[in-house]
Structure formats: C-alpha cells, structure tokens
Design a protein around this motif. Structure first.
Motif, PDB file in Angstrom:
ATOM      1  N   ASN A 180       0.835  -5.649  -4.697  1.00  0.00           N
ATOM      2  CA  ASN A 180       0.289  -6.739  -3.890  1.00  0.00           C
ATOM      3  C   ASN A 180       0.648  -6.591  -2.411  1.00  0.00           C
ATOM      4  O   ASN A 180       0.806  -7.578  -1.690  1.00  0.00           O
ATOM      5  CB  ASN A 180       0.749  -8.108  -4.399  1.00  0.00           C
ATOM      6  N   VAL A 181       0.745  -5.368  -1.955  1.00  0.00           N
ATOM      7  CA  VAL A 181       0.918  -5.084  -0.529  1.00  0.00           C
ATOM      8  C   VAL A 181      -0.479  -4.817   0.022  1.00  0.00           C
ATOM      9  O   VAL A 181      -1.036  -3.730  -0.157  1.00  0.00           O
ATOM     10  CB  VAL A 181       1.854  -3.879  -0.307  1.00  0.00           C
ATOM     11  N   GLN A 182      -1.044  -5.808   0.701  1.00  0.00           N
ATOM     12  CA  GLN A 182      -2.439  -5.758   1.135  1.00  0.00           C
ATOM     13  C   GLN A 182      -2.569  -5.090   2.500  1.00  0.00           C
ATOM     14  O   GLN A 182      -3.148  -5.640   3.438  1.00  0.00           O
ATOM     15  CB  GLN A 182      -3.028  -7.169   1.153  1.00  0.00           C
ATOM     16  N   LEU A 183      -2.058  -3.883   2.612  1.00  0.00           N
ATOM     17  CA  LEU A 183      -2.089  -3.181   3.896  1.00  0.00           C
ATOM     18  C   LEU A 183      -3.505  -2.749   4.269  1.00  0.00           C
ATOM     19  O   LEU A 183      -3.847  -2.656   5.454  1.00  0.00           O
ATOM     20  CB  LEU A 183      -1.156  -1.959   3.824  1.00  0.00           C
ATOM     21  N   ALA A 184      -4.345  -2.498   3.264  1.00  0.00           N
ATOM     22  CA  ALA A 184      -5.708  -2.046   3.541  1.00  0.00           C
ATOM     23  C   ALA A 184      -6.562  -3.121   4.194  1.00  0.00           C
ATOM     24  O   ALA A 184      -7.623  -2.801   4.754  1.00  0.00           O
ATOM     25  CB  ALA A 184      -6.370  -1.593   2.239  1.00  0.00           C
ATOM     26  N   ASN A 185      -6.134  -4.384   4.134  1.00  0.00           N
ATOM     27  CA  ASN A 185      -6.914  -5.463   4.730  1.00  0.00           C
ATOM     28  C   ASN A 185      -6.671  -5.616   6.227  1.00  0.00           C
ATOM     29  O   ASN A 185      -7.396  -6.354   6.896  1.00  0.00           O
ATOM     30  CB  ASN A 185      -6.593  -6.788   4.036  1.00  0.00           C
ATOM     31  N   VAL A 186      -5.648  -4.939   6.752  1.00  0.00           N
ATOM     32  CA  VAL A 186      -5.323  -5.100   8.174  1.00  0.00           C
ATOM     33  C   VAL A 186      -5.410  -3.786   8.944  1.00  0.00           C
ATOM     34  O   VAL A 186      -5.502  -3.804  10.175  1.00  0.00           O
ATOM     35  CB  VAL A 186      -3.907  -5.709   8.340  1.00  0.00           C
ATOM     36  N   ILE A 187      -5.383  -2.661   8.261  1.00  0.00           N
ATOM     37  CA  ILE A 187      -5.574  -1.372   8.928  1.00  0.00           C
ATOM     38  C   ILE A 187      -6.688  -0.616   8.200  1.00  0.00           C
ATOM     39  O   ILE A 187      -6.885  -0.797   6.994  1.00  0.00           O
ATOM     40  CB  ILE A 187      -4.287  -0.518   8.971  1.00  0.00           C
ATOM     41  N   SER A 188      -7.399   0.212   8.929  1.00  0.00           N
ATOM     42  CA  SER A 188      -8.580   0.865   8.367  1.00  0.00           C
ATOM     43  C   SER A 188      -8.252   2.154   7.632  1.00  0.00           C
ATOM     44  O   SER A 188      -9.001   2.567   6.748  1.00  0.00           O
ATOM     45  CB  SER A 188      -9.588   1.164   9.490  1.00  0.00           C
ATOM     46  N   ASP A 189      -7.139   2.798   7.970  1.00  0.00           N
ATOM     47  CA  ASP A 189      -6.848   4.105   7.396  1.00  0.00           C
ATOM     48  C   ASP A 189      -5.361   4.227   7.132  1.00  0.00           C
ATOM     49  O   ASP A 189      -4.542   4.132   8.061  1.00  0.00           O
ATOM     50  CB  ASP A 189      -7.321   5.215   8.347  1.00  0.00           C
ATOM     51  N   LEU A 190      -5.005   4.452   5.877  1.00  0.00           N
ATOM     52  CA  LEU A 190      -3.599   4.598   5.515  1.00  0.00           C
ATOM     53  C   LEU A 190      -3.018   5.914   6.016  1.00  0.00           C
ATOM     54  O   LEU A 190      -1.797   6.050   6.135  1.00  0.00           O
ATOM     55  CB  LEU A 190      -3.445   4.508   3.991  1.00  0.00           C
ATOM     56  N   SER A 191      -3.882   6.883   6.327  1.00  0.00           N
ATOM     57  CA  SER A 191      -3.393   8.165   6.831  1.00  0.00           C
ATOM     58  C   SER A 191      -3.227   8.179   8.342  1.00  0.00           C
ATOM     59  O   SER A 191      -2.847   9.214   8.905  1.00  0.00           O
ATOM     60  CB  SER A 191      -4.358   9.285   6.420  1.00  0.00           C
ATOM     61  N   GLY A 192      -3.507   7.051   9.000  1.00  0.00           N
ATOM     62  CA  GLY A 192      -3.359   6.978  10.446  1.00  0.00           C
ATOM     63  C   GLY A 192      -1.909   6.803  10.872  1.00  0.00           C
ATOM     64  O   GLY A 192      -0.975   6.834  10.063  1.00  0.00           O
ATOM     65  N   VAL A 193      -1.722   6.591  12.178  1.00  0.00           N
ATOM     66  CA  VAL A 193      -0.366   6.481  12.741  1.00  0.00           C
ATOM     67  C   VAL A 193       0.363   5.273  12.173  1.00  0.00           C
ATOM     68  O   VAL A 193       1.508   5.370  11.701  1.00  0.00           O
ATOM     69  CB  VAL A 193      -0.452   6.398  14.277  1.00  0.00           C
ATOM     70  N   THR A 194      -0.294   4.112  12.176  1.00  0.00           N
ATOM     71  CA  THR A 194       0.354   2.895  11.679  1.00  0.00           C
ATOM     72  C   THR A 194       0.608   2.970  10.182  1.00  0.00           C
ATOM     73  O   THR A 194       1.707   2.628   9.712  1.00  0.00           O
ATOM     74  CB  THR A 194      -0.527   1.678  12.000  1.00  0.00           C
ATOM     75  N   GLY A 195      -0.384   3.408   9.418  1.00  0.00           N
ATOM     76  CA  GLY A 195      -0.221   3.486   7.972  1.00  0.00           C
ATOM     77  C   GLY A 195       0.903   4.414   7.552  1.00  0.00           C
ATOM     78  O   GLY A 195       1.723   4.063   6.692  1.00  0.00           O
ATOM     79  N   GLN A 196       0.961   5.581   8.139  1.00  0.00           N
ATOM     80  CA  GLN A 196       2.016   6.525   7.780  1.00  0.00           C
ATOM     81  C   GLN A 196       3.401   6.046   8.212  1.00  0.00           C
ATOM     82  O   GLN A 196       4.385   6.234   7.489  1.00  0.00           O
ATOM     83  CB  GLN A 196       1.717   7.882   8.411  1.00  0.00           C
ATOM     84  N   ALA A 197       3.487   5.384   9.366  1.00  0.00           N
ATOM     85  CA  ALA A 197       4.785   4.868   9.821  1.00  0.00           C
ATOM     86  C   ALA A 197       5.299   3.792   8.870  1.00  0.00           C
ATOM     87  O   ALA A 197       6.494   3.764   8.521  1.00  0.00           O
ATOM     88  CB  ALA A 197       4.650   4.320  11.237  1.00  0.00           C
ATOM     89  N   ILE A 198       4.397   2.913   8.420  1.00  0.00           N
ATOM     90  CA  ILE A 198       4.816   1.841   7.510  1.00  0.00           C
ATOM     91  C   ILE A 198       5.188   2.398   6.144  1.00  0.00           C
ATOM     92  O   ILE A 198       6.193   1.995   5.537  1.00  0.00           O
ATOM     93  CB  ILE A 198       3.700   0.790   7.407  1.00  0.00           C
ATOM     94  N   VAL A 199       4.413   3.336   5.605  1.00  0.00           N
ATOM     95  CA  VAL A 199       4.729   3.928   4.302  1.00  0.00           C
ATOM     96  C   VAL A 199       6.050   4.661   4.347  1.00  0.00           C
ATOM     97  O   VAL A 199       6.878   4.546   3.415  1.00  0.00           O
ATOM     98  CB  VAL A 199       3.581   4.868   3.867  1.00  0.00           C
ATOM     99  N   GLN A 200       6.301   5.399   5.408  1.00  0.00           N
ATOM    100  CA  GLN A 200       7.577   6.114   5.527  1.00  0.00           C
ATOM    101  C   GLN A 200       8.754   5.136   5.571  1.00  0.00           C
ATOM    102  O   GLN A 200       9.805   5.363   4.954  1.00  0.00           O
ATOM    103  CB  GLN A 200       7.575   6.989   6.792  1.00  0.00           C
ATOM    104  N   ALA A 201       8.588   4.029   6.278  1.00  0.00           N
ATOM    105  CA  ALA A 201       9.661   3.025   6.340  1.00  0.00           C
ATOM    106  C   ALA A 201       9.887   2.372   4.982  1.00  0.00           C
ATOM    107  O   ALA A 201      11.035   2.105   4.587  1.00  0.00           O
ATOM    108  CB  ALA A 201       9.318   1.971   7.388  1.00  0.00           C
ATOM    109  N   ILE A 202       8.809   2.123   4.244  1.00  0.00           N
ATOM    110  CA  ILE A 202       8.953   1.540   2.899  1.00  0.00           C
ATOM    111  C   ILE A 202       9.721   2.487   1.989  1.00  0.00           C
ATOM    112  O   ILE A 202      10.610   2.072   1.225  1.00  0.00           O
ATOM    113  CB  ILE A 202       7.566   1.213   2.319  1.00  0.00           C
ATOM    114  N   LEU A 203       9.405   3.756   2.036  1.00  0.00           N
ATOM    115  CA  LEU A 203      10.086   4.735   1.188  1.00  0.00           C
ATOM    116  C   LEU A 203      11.545   4.924   1.586  1.00  0.00           C
ATOM    117  O   LEU A 203      12.367   5.353   0.762  1.00  0.00           O
ATOM    118  CB  LEU A 203       9.343   6.081   1.257  1.00  0.00           C
ATOM    119  N   GLN A 204      11.880   4.595   2.837  1.00  0.00           N
ATOM    120  CA  GLN A 204      13.274   4.678   3.283  1.00  0.00           C
ATOM    121  C   GLN A 204      14.068   3.416   2.969  1.00  0.00           C
ATOM    122  O   GLN A 204      15.262   3.352   3.273  1.00  0.00           O
ATOM    123  CB  GLN A 204      13.311   4.956   4.786  1.00  0.00           C
TER     124      GLN A 204
END
Length: 479
Positions: free
Chosen positions: A193-217
């Motif tokens: 239920n992490v609705q990241l796709a509703n606020v950013i257009s591409d998970l492979s972009g700068v914002t998406g990758q930065a957030i995913v990396q922080a979540i995994l850390q």
C-alpha cells in the motif's frame, strides 16, 4: 482505375507465374513434381535440399549425383563441413533449406563459407508436401521445388549489419528485462500500500530510485522519504509523504530488494552493451562522404528526454554509417533509426522498388482478388521488428504539428486509428527507402501547408461534382 488497368495488363503474366496459381493448378503442379515430370522448366539443375533439425540434418541431391542421394549429417561443426564437402563433390551450386528456429544459422554460415548459394525459404511456402511427411521426403521435396525455381529466397543482411543487429537486439532485450524488474518493484510497493506510482510517473527516475534505495536502507518515515523528491516532480512534498505510508512487510521488502538488484544489474549490462555498440559503430566504414550532420533545430527534438536511448551520440554514428540522417523524418528518432539500419541495413538495392520494401514489411494491403475483383481484405500478421518500430513511430505523429502529423490525423478521422497507423507506417517506410536508396533529403512543409493542400483538393472535388450535376460553384469575393 489505374490499379485496375495495371492488374488487367499483368493478368496473363500472373497466371503463368508459379507462385500465383490457383488450387487446381497447384495440385497439378505438385503431381508433376512428385512424378518427376520434366516438362517443367529446370531453373537450378545443380540444386540440393536440406531438412534442418536440432540434432541432425537430412540432405538430398539429384539421384544421378550420388547413391544414396539422401544423407544424414549431425549438427556439430565437423559434420557440417563434411556436408559442404559432399555437396561440392556432387557438383551442387545452390542449396535450399527452411528457416527452422535458429538451427539453420550454423548450417547457413558453413555452406556460405564453402562458396555455395544458400536459399533460406519460408516454411509456409513448402509445407504442402503430398503424402506422409518424413525428414527424407522433406529434403527431397525442397530439392525438387528449388530445382524448378519455385522457392523465394528470404532477405538476410550482410555480416556488417548482422553484427550491429546482434548488439542492438541484445540491448533491446536488456531494456525489456529492466522494465519487467520495474513493474515487479511497483507491484511489491502496491502490495504494501505504498502508492508511489500516484505521485511520480516513473519509478526508474531520479526520485523513484532515491526513495526505493532509502526504503531498502531502512528508512520508513514518509516525510524524510518525501524530502528526496526532485524539484521537477509536480506533486508536493506533503502528497508524496502521504503516499509513502504503507504496511512494511518483510517478505515484500525482500522481493523489492531482489528486483532492485536485478534492475541495477540490467543497467550495468546496458552500459556495457552501449560501449560495445559505440566502439563497433566507430569502426564501420564512413559513408557520409565528409558531409556534416544536419543541425537539429526542432524544439520538440531538442527538449526530448533521452529515456532508454544509448548514452552516446547514436544519431551521428548512424549518419556516418549510412550517409543520411533518418531522424529528419518526423516520427523517427535515433532509436527507431537504429532499428531500421540494424534490421534492413543501409543498402536498399535488395528491394527493386519501395513497394517491394513495403510488402516485405507486410504493410501493404492484403486484397483477395478473383476475376479481377477484390472479394475480400485481410490483415497481414507479422513480428518484424522494423514493422513494429515504424508503427510506433507512426502513432507518435498523432499530436505532431507537421505535414505527416496532419496527414495522420486526417487518415485517423476517416479510416480509424489501426488503419491510419498502418498507412502512415508504410508512408514512413517509403521515405526511409528513398533516403537510403537515392540519398534524398526530407523537408517538412508543416501542418498548415498540408491543410491548405487538402482544402484545395476538396474544392476541386466539389467543383467537379457540381459540374457533373449541371451546377456551378461560385467562390465568395474577398473584400
């Protein structure tokens, strides 16, 4: 009317053509071939046929050349060379075989190296073998059809183009794999239920990758994660923070980590592939003749994002290789131009006319004609990568303020989107053919010119219609 006249003029030649016979004529022809009726014209007297398989290949030569006339060879290189030596000993000059999977490639290369002319034929054109089908009969049937000149050779580009095609297809597979990893990452986030796709257009972009990396850390605070957003993201930091409140499950976090590592591996492989591709394009022959690359002035091209395109100047490299800039055609970017060159090559002399090229791409109409009348229309299914790329390029013209864009919108309003996309893909194919074959330059006249041209055609049509009804159209006087 012109098409009907051409059809009528060429009907007699079409009836005598071996590939345009009706069902009764084909059955009679098959009976003659099977019975060895030599009243048929022999086109290739020194022909052989090969039934290609995974573990073994069956080779058939004319019975007068050797006894037995059909031999079985294995698939290893030593036996393939033995096959080529036996064919040369039997006086064979040309060989026909079906394009079965990828098993034919090794056979093709060895026979071509031995100096034999190899015909790679479509299995659909050779499947009507009378009687029970065996490997021996299949090879003999191919040999007989090839002897009488009833098989068409498939297009296979030169080695220079095949090498480029190998690199480019590998890169495309890596891009597809990376996209699948991104989709599975998005699925894992949605399940939490992490609705990241509703606020950013591409998970492979700068914002998406930065957030995913922080979540995994280990970061779980939505506000701290939202602070990593790029300033170009339209959603506010508060909206991003609210979308990052989810149910953090360990099993789904494990899946997310696995998919992220797979995505990063694909990115590394793509970078290595780009380096090999750049090095290879630098080594190919320069066909530009010292001409300089045209300066790109279109704002839409200058502002376009790089996306999944290679990190080097692909447009300049393709210009050196072909001598023309295919990206001057609206709808064709560097990636599409690379597909054109890697799939069809730069030498368009393989196709006699642009209509032959369009037919090879299966972008021509599939009209069923009987009695010089069109009795039905069908669709030509194809998996040709170049055809798919041209259709995508044609679809991108829907909002283009260009001549081709205006033409596509008119066709779409009149014929529907599927037919318009196919028609515009054929139009792009013809433009590509003319540029590569004759060195023509493409100049866009703009959507306004097309609209004026279309308006003049409509006025001329109305005047002719009114004249046939005994009326006259009077244009209003402009003050």
């Amino acid at each position: 009317m012109k098409a009907a006249q051409v059809k009528k003029g060429g009907s007699q030649a079409g009836k005598n053509h071996p590939l345009r016979r009706n069902r009764k004529q084909r059955r009679e022809l098959a009976r003659k071939i099977q019975a060895g009726d030599m009243s048929l014209e022999v086109v290739h007297p020194d022909a052989a046929g090969i039934d290609v398989g995974n573990e073994s290949h069956y080779v058939a030569v004319p019975p007068s050349r050797d006894d037995p006339s059909v031999r079985r060879f294995g698939c290893v290189t030593a036996e393939l060379r033995e096959m080529a030596a036996w064919l040369r000993k039997c006086g064979i000059r040309t060989v026909a075989m079906q394009s079965t999977g990828v098993y034919w490639i090794g056979v093709y290369d060895v026979l071509e190296e031995a100096g034999l002319e190899v015909y790679l034929v479509n299995a659909r054109e050779t499947k009507n073998l009378p009687g029970k089908k065996t490997d021996v009969q299949e090879s003999q049937w191919l040999m007989k059809l090839h002897t009488y000149g009833l098989l068409r050779n498939s297009f296979r580009p030169a080695q220079e183009i095949r090498t480029l095609r190998t690199y480019w297809r590998q890169r495309k597979d890596l891009v597809s794999s990376a996209a699948q990893y991104i989709q599975r990452m998005q699925k894992a986030l949605t399940q939490m239920n992490v609705q990241l796709a509703n606020v950013i257009s591409d998970l492979s972009g700068v914002t998406g990758q930065a957030i995913v990396q922080a979540i995994l850390q280990g970061e779980r605070d939505g506000r701290k994660l939202a602070a990593l957003r790029d300033h170009r993201v339209k959603a506010s930091e508060e909206e991003v923070a609210r979308s990052l409140e989810g149910n953090w499950r360990e099993d789904l976090l494990f899946v997310l980590r696995q998919e992220q590592e797979g995505y990063e591996f694909c990115r590394k492989q793509m970078a290595a592939c780009d380096r090999c591709l750049e090095e290879y394009l630098r080594q190919v022959e320069d066909r530009s003749g010292g001409a300089s690359l045209p300066v790109e002035k279109r704002p839409s091209r200058l502002q376009r994002k790089r996306g999944k395109a290679p990190r080097f100047d692909l447009r300049e490299a393709l210009f050196r290789m072909t001598g023309v800039d295919l990206t001057q055609i609206d709808g064709i970017d560097g990636v599409t131009a690379a597909v054109v060159v890697s799939e069809a090559g730069w030498d368009m002399s393989k196709w006699a006319t642009e209509n032959h090229f369009v037919s090879w791409l299966r972008l021509c109409p599939d009209n069923r004609i009987s009695g010089e009348k069109v009795i039905g229309k069908g669709r030509l299914a194809t998996t040709n990568r170049l055809t798919v790329a041209l259709k995508i390029a044609a679809h991108s013209l829907r909002q283009s303020d260009t001549y081709l864009g205006a033409q596509f919108r008119r066709l779409r309003s009149r014929l529907g989107a599927p037919v318009a996309i196919k028609a515009m893909a054929a139009r792009l194919a013809r433009l590509v053919y003319r540029m590569l074959r004759y060195g023509m330059k493409y100049v866009d006249r703009g959507a306004e010119f097309y609209e004026q041209q279309h308006r003049q055609r409509q006025i001329l049509f109305l005047k002719r219609k009114a004249l046939s009804l005994g009326l006259q159209i009077v244009e209003p006087m402009v003050a």
